[in-house]
Design a protein around this motif. Structure first.
Motif, short mmCIF file in Angstrom:
data_model
loop_
_atom_site.label_atom_id
_atom_site.label_comp_id
_atom_site.label_asym_id
_atom_site.label_seq_id
_atom_site.Cartn_x
_atom_site.Cartn_y
_atom_site.Cartn_z
N ARG A 34 0.17 11.00 -0.89
CA ARG A 34 -0.25 11.01 0.52
C ARG A 34 -1.34 12.04 0.83
O ARG A 34 -2.26 11.78 1.60
CB ARG A 34 0.98 11.26 1.43
CG ARG A 34 0.65 11.12 2.92
CD ARG A 34 0.28 9.69 3.24
NE ARG A 34 -0.25 9.48 4.57
CZ ARG A 34 -1.54 9.49 4.87
NH1 ARG A 34 -2.46 9.72 3.95
NH2 ARG A 34 -1.95 9.25 6.11
N GLN A 35 -1.22 13.23 0.23
CA GLN A 35 -2.17 14.29 0.55
C GLN A 35 -3.57 14.02 -0.02
O GLN A 35 -4.55 14.64 0.38
CB GLN A 35 -1.70 15.65 0.01
CG GLN A 35 -0.33 16.09 0.53
CD GLN A 35 -0.22 15.95 2.03
OE1 GLN A 35 -1.11 16.39 2.77
NE2 GLN A 35 0.84 15.31 2.52
N THR B 7 5.01 6.87 5.65
CA THR B 7 4.29 8.10 6.00
C THR B 7 4.59 8.46 7.45
O THR B 7 5.13 7.63 8.19
CB THR B 7 2.76 7.92 5.78
OG1 THR B 7 2.10 9.15 6.07
CG2 THR B 7 2.18 6.83 6.67
N ASP B 8 4.27 9.69 7.86
CA ASP B 8 4.49 10.04 9.26
C ASP B 8 3.19 10.16 10.06
O ASP B 8 3.20 10.56 11.21
CB ASP B 8 5.36 11.31 9.40
CG ASP B 8 4.80 12.47 8.59
OD1 ASP B 8 3.68 12.34 8.05
OD2 ASP B 8 5.47 13.51 8.51
N TYR B 9 2.07 9.83 9.44
CA TYR B 9 0.81 9.74 10.19
C TYR B 9 -0.14 8.78 9.46
O TYR B 9 -0.02 8.59 8.25
CB TYR B 9 0.14 11.12 10.33
CG TYR B 9 -0.46 11.63 9.03
CD1 TYR B 9 0.35 12.27 8.09
CD2 TYR B 9 -1.82 11.46 8.73
CE1 TYR B 9 -0.18 12.73 6.89
CE2 TYR B 9 -2.34 11.92 7.54
CZ TYR B 9 -1.52 12.55 6.62
OH TYR B 9 -2.04 12.98 5.42
N VAL B 10 -1.05 8.18 10.23
CA VAL B 10 -2.14 7.45 9.57
C VAL B 10 -3.45 8.15 9.91
O VAL B 10 -3.60 8.71 11.00
CB VAL B 10 -2.23 5.94 9.94
CG1 VAL B 10 -1.07 5.16 9.35
CG2 VAL B 10 -2.34 5.72 11.41
N ASP B 11 -4.36 8.13 8.97
CA ASP B 11 -5.63 8.84 9.18
C ASP B 11 -6.50 8.11 10.20
O ASP B 11 -7.14 8.75 11.04
CB ASP B 11 -6.36 8.96 7.84
CG ASP B 11 -5.52 9.71 6.83
OD1 ASP B 11 -5.53 10.95 6.87
OD2 ASP B 11 -4.81 9.06 6.05
N VAL C 125 0.85 -1.19 0.00
CA VAL C 125 0.00 0.00 0.00
C VAL C 125 0.89 1.25 0.00
O VAL C 125 0.67 2.19 -0.77
CB VAL C 125 -0.96 -0.02 1.22
CG1 VAL C 125 -1.72 1.30 1.34
CG2 VAL C 125 -1.95 -1.19 1.10
N GLY C 126 1.93 1.23 0.84
CA GLY C 126 2.85 2.38 0.91
C GLY C 126 3.50 2.66 -0.43
O GLY C 126 3.57 3.81 -0.87
#
Ligand SMILES: NC(=O)c1ccc[n+]([C@@H]2O[C@H](COP(=O)([O-])OP(=O)(O)OC[C@H]3O[C@@H](n4cnc5c(N)ncnc54)[C@H](OP(=O)(O)O)[C@@H]3O)[C@@H](O)[C@H]2O)c1
Length: 318
Positions: free
Chosen positions: A72-73, A114-118, A64-65
């Motif tokens: 990402r945005q 990423t540096d955050y997950v939603d 997925v990454g």
């Protein structure tokens, strides 16, 4: 693709979400090369999918990454932490300490690049594990949200055995959860009465799994399940005896297949927000998204389904 608001999270995504678990795991479940699974992610982006669900245990986070690099945005990523200690029996009570949840998040962030997950969920929580999660794991999730590493807190049920939503019925009565992942299909629509009234009232976002699963994606499994439901006195023998199961769903002008009917059923269930679909096959993905984006089933068809299955809360369709 039609956009939907995810409860009170402020997130807005396409109504069809790509799941990377289930039996397919983007094709990893049957040995698809990783590069081909990455292509499924990229095809999903091209189709307009903006919601992507994965989990540490699926072993698809890296795929997925990779597929979402540079996007990402534009996307919402949902992943999950295991709530039991590694190697312990899935249904045991050998619960993970809060430190394992934090380590799980760090590993997910690395895998997803990423540096955050939603949305960060506790994965597959059983009814007897819920109070431990509330007492020991929710405080850690809240800390992680305050640190900005996760945006929203979620919980998913183990629908295969918890078919009447015992765990989520407790969760939706609490005030911690921003998002819940719910098992729903026309064979077991019990979330309609047991969960959606609360999620709608409280603005808890809903992600729908098991829309087709195994029974509604394979005719032979559906036939077996219908017979089992007759044997358990859940439905009438006449339904299981038809040469083609649930033929009324595929009559002209209704749905093009059982799967098509199954996705459309979930899509238009009041309270259902994102409908997840899992596949390693781009053609399947296109078909499934077309179904999720198709009009509602006719009201007489929905009434017919309700008459047959409306009372069922003991099957998952696995
Ligand atoms: N507790 C949890 O947290 C939990 C549990 C289950 C699922 N989930 C999430 O929900 C997502 C959806 O899972 P699900 O259990 O609802 O099942 P699913 O993954 O959507 O299962 C669909 C199955 O049908 C096949 N299929 C898909 N489209 C098809 C088509 N057009 N024609 C024929 N076969 C088709 C897929 O394999 P092919 O690769 O051959 O298409 C797959 O085996 C998962 O990926 C996961 O993200 C979460």
């Amino acid at each position: 693709m039609e956009q939907v608001k995810l409860g009170n999270t402020g997130l807005e995504v396409g109504v069809a979400g790509l799941g990377s678990g289930g039996s397919s795991r983007l094709g990893q479940g049957y040995g698809l090369p990783k590069a081909d699974s990455v292509k499924v992610i990229k095809a999903a982006l091209d189709i307009g999918i903006t919601f992507f669900d994965t989990a540490a245990v699926y072993k698809t986070e890296k795929i997925v990454g990779e597929g979402l690099l540079g996007q990402r945005q534009n996307v919402v990523i949902s992943t999950k932490a295991q709530i039991i200690k590694p190697g312990s029996p899935a249904l045991g009570d050998n619960m993970a300490p809060p430190s394992q949840i934090r380590e799980g998040l760090e590993s997910s962030l690395k895998n997803l690049q990423t540096d955050y997950v939603d949305i960060f969920h506790l994965h597959g929580v059983m009814p007897n594990q819920y109070s431990y999660c509330v007492e020991h794991l929710v405080p850690e999730l809240i800390k992680m949200r305050e640190e900005g590493k996760i945006r929203h807190i979620g919980i998913t049920e183990r629908f295969i055995t918890d078919t009447d939503h015992t765990m989520l019925s407790k969760a939706v009565a609490d005030d911690f959860w921003d998002v819940v992942m719910i098992g729903l299909n026309f064979l077991n629509p019990s979330a309609r009465k047991l969960l959606f009234p609360s999620t709608q009232k409280k603005g808890i976002a809903t992600l729908i799994m098991f829309a087709v699963r195994t029974a509604l994606s394979r005719t032979s499994v559906l036939k077996e399940l219908l017979q089992e439901m007759v044997d358990n006195k859940l439905i009438d023998q006449a339904i299981a005896s038809e040469p083609e199961p649930l033929k009324f769903l595929t009559d002209p002008g209704i749905a093009v297949s059982i799967m098509d009917a199954a996705y459309r059923f979930c899509r238009f269930e009041p309270g259902a927000e994102v409908i997840l679909t899992g596949t390693g096959n781009v053609d399947h993905l296109r078909q499934n998204v077309a179904s999720i984006c198709a009009p509602a089933l006719p009201s007489e068809t929905l009434t017919h389904l309700e008459t047959i299955f409306g009372h069922v809360d003991t099957v998952s369709g696995n």
